[in-house]
Design a protein around this motif. Structure first.
Motif, PDB file in Angstrom:
ATOM      1  N   THR A   1      -4.628  29.181  16.858  1.00 10.94           N
ATOM      2  CA  THR A   1      -3.636  27.940  17.433  1.00 10.94           C
ATOM      3  C   THR A   1      -2.446  28.276  16.852  1.00 10.94           C
ATOM      4  N   ALA A   2      -1.852  29.183  15.488  1.00  7.83           N
ATOM      5  CA  ALA A   2      -0.820  29.419  15.399  1.00  7.83           C
ATOM      6  C   ALA A   2       0.121  30.907  16.612  1.00  7.83           C
ATOM      7  N   VAL A   3      -0.393  31.059  17.498  1.00  6.71           N
ATOM      8  CA  VAL A   3      -0.490  31.291  18.621  1.00  6.71           C
ATOM      9  C   VAL A   3       0.147  30.335  19.760  1.00  6.71           C
ATOM     10  N   ALA A   4      -0.451  29.604  19.967  1.00  9.87           N
ATOM     11  CA  ALA A   4      -0.303  28.292  20.705  1.00  9.87           C
ATOM     12  C   ALA A   4       0.338  27.707  20.654  1.00  9.87           C
ATOM     13  N   SER A   5       1.072  27.139  19.006  1.00  6.70           N
ATOM     14  CA  SER A   5       2.172  26.607  18.253  1.00  6.70           C
ATOM     15  C   SER A   5       3.787  28.027  18.729  1.00  6.70           C
ATOM     16  N   GLY A   6       3.344  29.283  18.351  1.00 11.30           N
ATOM     17  CA  GLY A   6       4.495  29.790  18.769  1.00 11.30           C
ATOM     18  C   GLY A   6       4.842  30.225  20.581  1.00 11.30           C
ATOM     19  N   PHE A   7       3.861  30.102  21.141  1.00 12.72           N
ATOM     20  CA  PHE A   7       4.427  29.691  22.693  1.00 12.72           C
ATOM     21  C   PHE A   7       4.735  28.560  23.080  1.00 12.72           C
ATOM     22  N   LEU A   8       4.081  27.776  22.479  1.00 13.91           N
ATOM     23  CA  LEU A   8       5.082  26.125  22.458  1.00 13.91           C
ATOM     24  C   LEU A   8       6.205  25.875  22.702  1.00 13.91           C
ATOM     25  N   SER A   9       6.651  26.565  21.360  1.00 15.59           N
ATOM     26  CA  SER A   9       8.472  26.287  21.645  1.00 15.59           C
ATOM     27  C   SER A   9       9.035  26.913  22.057  1.00 15.59           C
ATOM     28  N   HIS A  10       8.468  27.848  23.257  1.00 15.67           N
ATOM     29  CA  HIS A  10       9.476  28.723  23.963  1.00 15.67           C
ATOM     30  C   HIS A  10       9.046  27.235  25.153  1.00 15.67           C
TER      31      HIS A  10
ATOM     32  N   THR B   1      -4.186  27.901  23.271  1.00 12.64           N
ATOM     33  CA  THR B   1      -4.906  26.397  22.946  1.00 12.64           C
ATOM     34  C   THR B   1      -6.611  26.159  23.559  1.00 12.64           C
ATOM     35  N   LEU B   2      -6.664  26.416  24.600  1.00 16.19           N
ATOM     36  CA  LEU B   2      -8.239  27.007  25.004  1.00 16.19           C
ATOM     37  C   LEU B   2      -8.610  27.865  24.174  1.00 16.19           C
ATOM     38  N   ILE B   3      -8.898  28.910  23.950  1.00 13.33           N
ATOM     39  CA  ILE B   3      -8.944  30.317  23.171  1.00 13.33           C
ATOM     40  C   ILE B   3      -9.603  29.836  22.109  1.00 13.33           C
ATOM     41  N   ALA B   4      -7.970  29.531  21.211  1.00 12.78           N
ATOM     42  CA  ALA B   4      -8.185  28.419  19.292  1.00 12.78           C
ATOM     43  C   ALA B   4      -9.931  27.700  19.024  1.00 12.78           C
ATOM     44  N   GLY B   5      -9.578  26.807  20.456  1.00 10.91           N
ATOM     45  CA  GLY B   5     -10.816  25.852  20.497  1.00 10.91           C
ATOM     46  C   GLY B   5     -12.351  26.216  21.028  1.00 10.91           C
ATOM     47  N   GLY B   6     -12.419  27.275  21.638  1.00  6.43           N
ATOM     48  CA  GLY B   6     -13.575  28.095  22.054  1.00  6.43           C
ATOM     49  C   GLY B   6     -14.200  28.428  20.580  1.00  6.43           C
ATOM     50  N   PHE B   7     -12.784  29.405  19.692  1.00  8.74           N
ATOM     51  CA  PHE B   7     -13.477  29.643  18.478  1.00  8.74           C
ATOM     52  C   PHE B   7     -13.733  28.805  17.043  1.00  8.74           C
ATOM     53  N   PHE B   8     -13.024  27.521  17.667  1.00  6.82           N
ATOM     54  CA  PHE B   8     -13.964  26.568  16.580  1.00  6.82           C
ATOM     55  C   PHE B   8     -15.324  25.852  17.134  1.00  6.82           C
ATOM     56  N   PHE B   9     -15.577  25.911  18.396  1.00  7.81           N
ATOM     57  CA  PHE B   9     -16.747  25.158  19.278  1.00  7.81           C
ATOM     58  C   PHE B   9     -17.513  26.148  18.537  1.00  7.81           C
ATOM     59  N   LEU B  10     -17.505  28.361  18.747  1.00  8.78           N
ATOM     60  CA  LEU B  10     -18.433  28.754  18.287  1.00  8.78           C
ATOM     61  C   LEU B  10     -19.151  28.485  16.738  1.00  8.78           C
ATOM     62  N   GLY B  11     -17.643  28.707  16.364  1.00 11.79           N
ATOM     63  CA  GLY B  11     -17.495  28.808  14.615  1.00 11.79           C
ATOM     64  C   GLY B  11     -19.358  27.165  14.423  1.00 11.79           C
ATOM     65  N   VAL B  12     -18.919  25.837  15.330  1.00 15.22           N
ATOM     66  CA  VAL B  12     -19.411  24.997  14.316  1.00 15.22           C
ATOM     67  C   VAL B  12     -21.125  25.353  15.409  1.00 15.22           C
ATOM     68  N   LYS B  13     -21.088  26.417  16.583  1.00 13.25           N
ATOM     69  CA  LYS B  13     -22.478  26.433  17.068  1.00 13.25           C
ATOM     70  C   LYS B  13     -23.383  27.139  15.961  1.00 13.25           C
ATOM     71  N   ARG B  14     -22.479  28.363  15.724  1.00 13.62           N
ATOM     72  CA  ARG B  14     -22.901  29.407  15.326  1.00 13.62           C
ATOM     73  C   ARG B  14     -22.936  28.869  13.129  1.00 13.62           C
ATOM     74  N   ARG B  15     -22.835  27.592  13.120  1.00 15.34           N
ATOM     75  CA  ARG B  15     -22.779  27.217  12.107  1.00 15.34           C
ATOM     76  C   ARG B  15     -24.392  26.455  11.575  1.00 15.34           C
ATOM     77  N   GLN B  16     -24.690  26.055  13.020  1.00 14.85           N
ATOM     78  CA  GLN B  16     -26.246  24.801  13.062  1.00 14.85           C
ATOM     79  C   GLN B  16     -26.855  25.635  13.431  1.00 14.85           C
ATOM     80  N   ARG B  17     -26.405  27.365  13.888  1.00 15.12           N
ATOM     81  CA  ARG B  17     -27.805  27.774  14.200  1.00 15.12           C
ATOM     82  C   ARG B  17     -28.130  28.829  13.060  1.00 15.12           C
ATOM     83  N   TYR B  18     -27.205  29.658  12.206  1.00 22.75           N
ATOM     84  CA  TYR B  18     -27.470  29.955  10.827  1.00 22.75           C
ATOM     85  C   TYR B  18     -26.255  29.037  10.246  1.00 22.75           C
TER      86      TYR B  18
END
Length: 346
Positions: free
Chosen positions: A128-137, A93-110
């Motif tokens: 995010t889909a991977v996180a949901s898969g882990f959650l199921s276990h 979940t943290l990794i997924a949030g990191g990708f979304f955060f980097l995407g926002v920062k990159r869009r603001q810069r470029y």
């Protein structure tokens, strides 16, 4: 700065300016100024960028799959298996949030690099889909329905897609909505197949119609207007694919029942699809909507070819069948041309 357009757009602009000039709506000087306001590019680099990023993503996924076959990675995975599912859920979940955060920062810069920015969001969607898969276990989710593990990332995509104004994330949200509805209704169905008398293709048709209706509502919302075309695309994709499956399988509750029927018994679905595709073509022409028009043409041809293989493959000569199709479309084209000429006279 001159506006850059591709060859097709440039041809349309040139023809429009020439027609305005012929109708004396603009003079020669104004026509020349309009022609100098844009520049035709010989190669669509943006389209190449889109394809390149999709290929890069596909290659990344393939590399992960190939690495799984590696002995070292397998040993690493075996150690990860011993990690509690709850911990893996938090990490992913943290990794997924990191990708979304980097995407926002990159869009603001470029902000001009829309394709690569959306590609960054794709990795957030994937994790995010991977996180949901882990959650199921995890222990707390052992008694949850399977559909909940589709609903959770779907709601996440819906919220993120709107908040980040990302069409890509919104597309995955709509795919998730369809998958969740099918999973949930299959669970609620008495025999896990028919829900309210509808099999999976018929349910998909309803989902598609509802999403098309949603796209019509988005037209009237300036804040969400950017999602309208993508929503319409997914709705049409669901609707016509499911309708085409109905022309083949009908609304039967099992494959064993379907295998004992004759295809001629499904003619009603074929007639409905022909009328709906023709309606889509006419709508697309009348309101200048190339997306609806393209779906109508593609699935009309798909329906006709499917009926040929079902009914006429062994009895009617192939050349004769396509000759009949050619004559019918020639007649339609001739009638459309006459109507177009009549419209130009008024």
């Amino acid at each position: 700065m001159d506006m850059k357009v591709n060859k097709r757009q440039g041809q349309l602009l040139n023809e429009t300016i020439a027609q305005w000039q012929q109708l004396q709506l603009i003079d020669t000087q104004q026509a020349q100024q309009l022609r100098q306001s844009y520049r035709i590019i010989s190669f669509d680099w943006k389209l190449l960028a889109v394809y390149s990023f999709w290929v890069a993503i596909a290659c990344f996924i393939l590399s992960v799959i190939l690495l799984v076959a590696d002995d070292y990675l397998m040993a690493l995975m075996s150690r990860l298996i011993n990690t509690p599912a709850s911990v893996l859920t938090i990490i992913s979940t943290l990794i997924a949030g990191g990708f979304f955060f980097l995407g926002v920062k990159r869009r603001q810069r470029y902000p001009e690099k829309t394709v690569s920015n959306e590609a960054m969001f794709f990795f957030g969607v994937l994790i995010t889909a991977v996180a949901s898969g882990f959650l199921s276990h995890t222990a707390m989710a052992q008694n949850w329905r399977e559909s909940l593990f589709i609903l959770i990332p779907t709601i996440t995509y819906l919220i993120i897609g709107v908040q980040l104004r990302s069409v890509l994330v919104w597309l995955f949200a709509l795919f998730g909505v369809g998958l969740w509805v099918l999973t949930e209704t299959s669970y609620l169905a008495p025999n896990h197949y028919l829900f309210w008398g509808m099999n999976i293709p018929l349910r998909l048709t309803v989902i598609g119609a509802l999403i098309i209706g949603l796209s019509a509502l988005l037209k009237h919302n300036p804040r969400l207007l950017y999602l309208q075309e993508a929503t319409l695309f997914i709705g049409l994709l669901y609707f016509f694919n499911a309708l085409w499956m109905l022309t083949i399988f009908g609304n039967y509750d099992s494959l064993s029942t379907w295998s004992h029927i004759k295809q001629i018994e499904l003619w009603g679905w074929s007639v409905a699809m022909i009328f709906l595709t023709l309606g889509a073509i006419l709508y697309g022409i009348k309101y200048n909507n190339p997306l609806v028009r393209a779906f109508g043409i593609i699935f009309l041809l798909l329906c006709l070819y499917s009926r040929y293989f079902e009914f006429f493959w062994g009895t009617l000569h192939k050349a004769l069948f396509f000759a009949i199709l050619a004559l019918s479309f020639w007649w339609i084209g001739s009638r459309a041309e006459k109507l177009w000429q009549l419209g130009n006279k008024h």
